[in-house]
Design a protein around this motif. Structure first.
Motif, PDB file in Angstrom:
ATOM      1  N   TYR A  65       0.858  -1.185   0.000  1.00 28.26           N
ATOM      2  CA  TYR A  65       0.000   0.000   0.000  1.00 28.26           C
ATOM      3  C   TYR A  65       0.896   1.238   0.000  1.00 28.26           C
ATOM      4  O   TYR A  65       2.063   1.174   0.375  1.00 28.26           O
ATOM      5  CB  TYR A  65      -0.929   0.022   1.225  1.00 28.26           C
ATOM      6  N   ILE A  66       0.327   2.341  -0.398  1.00 28.81           N
ATOM      7  CA  ILE A  66       1.043   3.612  -0.411  1.00 28.81           C
ATOM      8  C   ILE A  66       0.734   4.379   0.874  1.00 28.81           C
ATOM      9  O   ILE A  66      -0.404   4.372   1.349  1.00 28.81           O
ATOM     10  CB  ILE A  66       0.646   4.461  -1.638  1.00 28.81           C
ATOM     11  N   PHE A  67       1.756   5.022   1.405  1.00 32.31           N
ATOM     12  CA  PHE A  67       1.564   5.939   2.532  1.00 32.31           C
ATOM     13  C   PHE A  67       2.245   7.257   2.190  1.00 32.31           C
ATOM     14  O   PHE A  67       3.138   7.314   1.347  1.00 32.31           O
ATOM     15  CB  PHE A  67       2.101   5.351   3.848  1.00 32.31           C
ATOM     16  N   ALA A  68       1.783   8.324   2.841  1.00 33.57           N
ATOM     17  CA  ALA A  68       2.363   9.648   2.628  1.00 33.57           C
ATOM     18  C   ALA A  68       2.495  10.339   3.978  1.00 33.57           C
ATOM     19  O   ALA A  68       1.588  10.283   4.806  1.00 33.57           O
ATOM     20  CB  ALA A  68       1.479  10.477   1.705  1.00 33.57           C
ATOM     21  N   LEU A  69       3.646  10.990   4.167  1.00 41.99           N
ATOM     22  CA  LEU A  69       3.857  11.763   5.375  1.00 41.99           C
ATOM     23  C   LEU A  69       4.580  13.053   5.029  1.00 41.99           C
ATOM     24  O   LEU A  69       5.236  13.150   3.995  1.00 41.99           O
ATOM     25  CB  LEU A  69       4.649  10.966   6.425  1.00 41.99           C
ATOM     26  N   MET A  71       7.253  16.327   6.101  1.00 39.04           N
ATOM     27  CA  MET A  71       8.648  16.352   6.542  1.00 39.04           C
ATOM     28  C   MET A  71       8.794  16.415   8.067  1.00 39.04           C
ATOM     29  O   MET A  71       9.903  16.373   8.579  1.00 39.04           O
ATOM     30  CB  MET A  71       9.381  17.533   5.895  1.00 39.04           C
ATOM     31  N   ASN A  72       7.662  16.470   8.771  1.00 36.97           N
ATOM     32  CA  ASN A  72       7.678  16.420  10.232  1.00 36.97           C
ATOM     33  C   ASN A  72       7.216  15.064  10.756  1.00 36.97           C
ATOM     34  O   ASN A  72       7.065  14.881  11.957  1.00 36.97           O
ATOM     35  CB  ASN A  72       6.803  17.530  10.813  1.00 36.97           C
ATOM     36  N   GLY A  73       6.953  14.126   9.835  1.00 39.80           N
ATOM     37  CA  GLY A  73       6.558  12.783  10.236  1.00 39.80           C
ATOM     38  C   GLY A  73       5.075  12.579  10.442  1.00 39.80           C
ATOM     39  O   GLY A  73       4.653  11.531  10.940  1.00 39.80           O
ATOM     40  N   LYS A  74       4.254  13.541  10.068  1.00 39.69           N
ATOM     41  CA  LYS A  74       2.805  13.420  10.218  1.00 39.69           C
ATOM     42  C   LYS A  74       2.234  12.665   9.009  1.00 39.69           C
ATOM     43  O   LYS A  74       2.493  13.024   7.865  1.00 39.69           O
ATOM     44  CB  LYS A  74       2.165  14.797  10.316  1.00 39.69           C
ATOM     45  N   GLY A  97      14.039  -0.703  18.258  1.00 43.95           N
ATOM     46  CA  GLY A  97      14.206   0.653  18.764  1.00 43.95           C
ATOM     47  C   GLY A  97      14.680   1.650  17.729  1.00 43.95           C
ATOM     48  O   GLY A  97      15.009   2.788  18.067  1.00 43.95           O
ATOM     49  N   LYS A  98      14.713   1.269  16.477  1.00 46.83           N
ATOM     50  CA  LYS A  98      15.154   2.159  15.390  1.00 46.83           C
ATOM     51  C   LYS A  98      14.059   3.162  15.056  1.00 46.83           C
ATOM     52  O   LYS A  98      12.897   2.801  14.887  1.00 46.83           O
ATOM     53  CB  LYS A  98      15.483   1.313  14.156  1.00 46.83           C
ATOM     54  N   LEU A  99      14.416   4.434  14.948  1.00 47.46           N
ATOM     55  CA  LEU A  99      13.472   5.493  14.563  1.00 47.46           C
ATOM     56  C   LEU A  99      13.330   5.479  13.036  1.00 47.46           C
ATOM     57  O   LEU A  99      13.846   6.329  12.324  1.00 47.46           O
ATOM     58  CB  LEU A  99      13.968   6.851  15.053  1.00 47.46           C
ATOM     59  N   PHE A 100      12.604   4.508  12.543  1.00 51.42           N
ATOM     60  CA  PHE A 100      12.548   4.274  11.101  1.00 51.42           C
ATOM     61  C   PHE A 100      11.768   5.337  10.336  1.00 51.42           C
ATOM     62  O   PHE A 100      12.106   5.651   9.196  1.00 51.42           O
ATOM     63  CB  PHE A 100      12.027   2.871  10.782  1.00 51.42           C
ATOM     64  N   MET A 101      10.752   5.922  10.941  1.00 51.74           N
ATOM     65  CA  MET A 101      10.010   6.981  10.252  1.00 51.74           C
ATOM     66  C   MET A 101      10.886   8.227  10.115  1.00 51.74           C
ATOM     67  O   MET A 101      10.866   8.888   9.079  1.00 51.74           O
ATOM     68  CB  MET A 101       8.709   7.312  10.985  1.00 51.74           C
ATOM     69  N   LYS A 102      11.645   8.513  11.137  1.00 54.73           N
ATOM     70  CA  LYS A 102      12.588   9.628  11.081  1.00 54.73           C
ATOM     71  C   LYS A 102      13.604   9.374   9.966  1.00 54.73           C
ATOM     72  O   LYS A 102      13.955  10.285   9.213  1.00 54.73           O
ATOM     73  CB  LYS A 102      13.297   9.800  12.424  1.00 54.73           C
ATOM     74  N   GLY A 140       7.627  18.203  -1.211  1.00 58.34           N
ATOM     75  CA  GLY A 140       7.677  18.342   0.241  1.00 58.34           C
ATOM     76  C   GLY A 140       6.927  17.267   1.003  1.00 58.34           C
ATOM     77  O   GLY A 140       6.714  17.389   2.211  1.00 58.34           O
ATOM     78  N   VAL A 141       6.534  16.211   0.322  1.00 59.96           N
ATOM     79  CA  VAL A 141       5.827  15.090   0.940  1.00 59.96           C
ATOM     80  C   VAL A 141       6.649  13.830   0.681  1.00 59.96           C
ATOM     81  O   VAL A 141       7.258  13.684  -0.384  1.00 59.96           O
ATOM     82  CB  VAL A 141       4.415  14.923   0.335  1.00 59.96           C
ATOM     83  N   VAL A 142       6.670  12.925   1.648  1.00 60.02           N
ATOM     84  CA  VAL A 142       7.346  11.646   1.469  1.00 60.02           C
ATOM     85  C   VAL A 142       6.291  10.600   1.119  1.00 60.02           C
ATOM     86  O   VAL A 142       5.374  10.358   1.903  1.00 60.02           O
ATOM     87  CB  VAL A 142       8.093  11.209   2.746  1.00 60.02           C
TER      88      VAL A 142
END
Length: 149
Positions: A65-69, A71-74, A97-102, A140-142
């Motif tokens: 599936y596709i996701f979008a966030l 640049m602040n992780g929202k 414990g890896k900050l994978f979204m960051k 500006g979107v991931v």
């Protein structure tokens, strides 16, 4: 005992390939992300997010599936879990414990696109598995699409 063992072997021969067919591959995840990026560029953010959020639409395939966030992780769009939309995921950690979204955001910011590896619970198996997500920065979107290895 031999019958039981034979039955188990037959079960894995039948169910195993069927389960594998429900899993998206690396190539399929990359192709779905490329399709999503093209759709976003052609149709704009509002229409793209609506399409990405459609759990039965063209941007959901097998377990992909596709996701979008931002640049602040929202999270702004999520094809598998609409409940995540609007949530700040920057501090989310994987099983190790890896900050994978960051890392996804940083990869998009610094390289424009790339791959992030992490461990996450597979909702089908309920087992923590190795997962990789392709991510790409667009306006500006991931945008991202992950697959279980």
């Amino acid at each position: 005992m031999k019958r039981l063992l034979a039955g188990i072997v037959i079960l894995f021969m039948v169910v195993g390939p069927a389960y594998a067919q429900d899993r998206g591959t690396s190539a399929e995840a990359k192709a779905l992300l490329d399709k999503a990026v093209a759709f976003y560029k052609a149709n704009g953010q509002e229409k793209a997010f609506a399409a990405f959020n459609d759990s039965k639409g063209q941007f959901v395939s097998k377990d992909l599936y596709i996701f979008a966030l931002d640049m602040n992780g929202k999270i702004h769009s999520h094809g598998a879990n609409a409940g995540l939309i609007g949530k700040d995921m920057m501090g989310t950690k994987d099983a190790d414990g890896k900050l994978f979204m960051k890392e996804m955001v940083e990869t998009a910011k610094t390289k424009g696109k790339g791959t992030v590896d992490y461990k996450w619970e597979n909702p089908k198996t309920k087992v923590v598995e190795q997962k990789s997500s392709y991510v790409e920065k667009v306006d500006g979107v991931v945008l991202g699409c992950g697959y279980y290895k």
